[in-house]
Design a protein around this motif. Structure first.
Motif, short mmCIF file in Angstrom:
data_model
loop_
_atom_site.label_atom_id
_atom_site.label_comp_id
_atom_site.label_asym_id
_atom_site.label_seq_id
_atom_site.Cartn_x
_atom_site.Cartn_y
_atom_site.Cartn_z
N ILE A 13 6.86 16.12 -5.57
CA ILE A 13 7.29 17.39 -5.00
C ILE A 13 8.08 17.14 -3.71
N VAL A 14 7.60 16.24 -2.87
CA VAL A 14 8.34 15.90 -1.65
C VAL A 14 9.68 15.28 -1.99
N ASP A 15 9.68 14.36 -2.94
CA ASP A 15 10.91 13.63 -3.31
C ASP A 15 11.98 14.56 -3.88
N ALA A 16 11.57 15.68 -4.44
CA ALA A 16 12.52 16.61 -5.05
C ALA A 16 13.22 17.51 -4.03
N GLN A 17 12.84 17.41 -2.75
CA GLN A 17 13.40 18.30 -1.73
C GLN A 17 14.62 17.69 -1.05
N ASP A 18 15.56 18.57 -0.68
CA ASP A 18 16.77 18.13 0.03
C ASP A 18 16.72 18.43 1.53
N GLU A 19 15.69 19.17 1.97
CA GLU A 19 15.59 19.52 3.38
C GLU A 19 15.25 18.29 4.21
N ALA A 20 15.60 18.34 5.51
CA ALA A 20 15.35 17.22 6.41
C ALA A 20 13.87 17.04 6.71
N ALA A 21 13.12 18.17 6.78
CA ALA A 21 11.70 18.11 7.12
C ALA A 21 10.92 19.05 6.20
N VAL A 22 9.92 18.49 5.54
CA VAL A 22 9.12 19.24 4.57
C VAL A 22 7.65 19.14 4.95
N MET A 23 6.94 20.27 4.86
CA MET A 23 5.49 20.28 5.08
C MET A 23 4.79 20.61 3.79
N LEU A 24 3.78 19.80 3.45
CA LEU A 24 2.89 20.11 2.34
C LEU A 24 1.57 20.58 2.92
N VAL A 25 1.04 21.67 2.40
CA VAL A 25 -0.30 22.13 2.76
C VAL A 25 -1.12 22.00 1.49
N GLY A 26 -2.11 21.11 1.55
CA GLY A 26 -2.85 20.82 0.33
C GLY A 26 -4.27 20.38 0.59
N HIS A 27 -4.77 19.60 -0.36
CA HIS A 27 -6.19 19.30 -0.47
C HIS A 27 -6.47 17.80 -0.36
N ASN A 28 -7.70 17.50 0.05
CA ASN A 28 -8.19 16.13 -0.03
C ASN A 28 -8.93 15.97 -1.35
N PRO A 29 -8.95 14.80 -1.94
CA PRO A 29 -8.53 13.52 -1.39
C PRO A 29 -7.03 13.24 -1.55
N THR A 30 -6.32 14.13 -2.21
CA THR A 30 -4.91 13.86 -2.51
C THR A 30 -4.06 13.76 -1.25
N MET A 31 -4.37 14.57 -0.23
CA MET A 31 -3.60 14.51 1.01
C MET A 31 -3.73 13.14 1.65
N GLU A 32 -4.96 12.63 1.70
CA GLU A 32 -5.21 11.31 2.26
C GLU A 32 -4.51 10.23 1.42
N GLN A 33 -4.55 10.36 0.12
CA GLN A 33 -3.90 9.38 -0.77
C GLN A 33 -2.39 9.40 -0.58
N ALA A 34 -1.82 10.58 -0.36
CA ALA A 34 -0.37 10.68 -0.13
C ALA A 34 0.01 9.99 1.17
#
Length: 164
Positions: free
Chosen positions: A100-121
């Motif tokens: 999802i991050v890789d698909a963005q063209d913006e200079a700065a992207v924020m993800l709001v999500g869940h653990n453990p996936t956030m930590e793994q990312a």
């Protein structure tokens, strides 16, 4: 697992604030923030805004606790912040987060999500040693990782970690 390359040049990873326990019959997806979580979401959003951390795009899980957390960020950063809610971030793999991050063209992207996936990312972006050194106790609720791409070394680096 493919680690994204710019753009974006900056990635904000925000774990949702503390959620209430599920009521009898309530789905996990529908758990709101608890009282502490609502306060922490406002504090972390204000701290981020005070530091000048403002994404071009905020992408949030559609789970209620993430929408609540994203709402605090939106209030702190202004109505012009583009917010998108993405079902795929709920119960997602680290590959989904990074794609999802890789698909963005913006200079700065924020993800709001869940653990453990956030930590793994975060670990996928900066490496295990940097992750363990920066967050020996793991990724806390309402924690905000600021990760920048260092073009000279062609690596992602943890620039800041903001906590309540």
């Amino acid at each position: 697992m493919t680690v994204p390359l710019p753009p974006p040049n900056r990635i904000y990873l925000l774990r949702h604030a503390e959620a209430a326990w599920a009521e009898p019959g309530q789905r996990d997806f529908d758990r709101p923030l608890n009282e502490k979580g609502f306060g922490d979401a406002e504090i972390i959003a204000d701290k981020a805004a005070d530091k000048g951390y403002r994404p071009d795009l905020l992408i949030s899980s559609t789970a209620l606790r993430c929408r609540d957390t994203s709402g605090a960020v939106h209030r702190a950063m202004g109505a012009t912040l583009d917010v998108q809610y993405v079902d795929a971030l709920y119960n997602a793999t680290v590959d989904t987060y990074l794609d999802i991050v890789d698909a963005q063209d913006e200079a700065a992207v924020m993800l709001v999500g869940h653990n453990p996936t956030m930590e793994q990312a975060l670990e996928a972006l900066i490496g295990h040693e940097a992750m363990a050194g920066a967050l020996p106790g793991g990724f806390p609720t309402a924690g905000l990782a600021v990760v920048d791409y260092d073009a000279s070394a062609a690596v992602w680096r943890l620039t800041d970690f903001v906590v309540v």
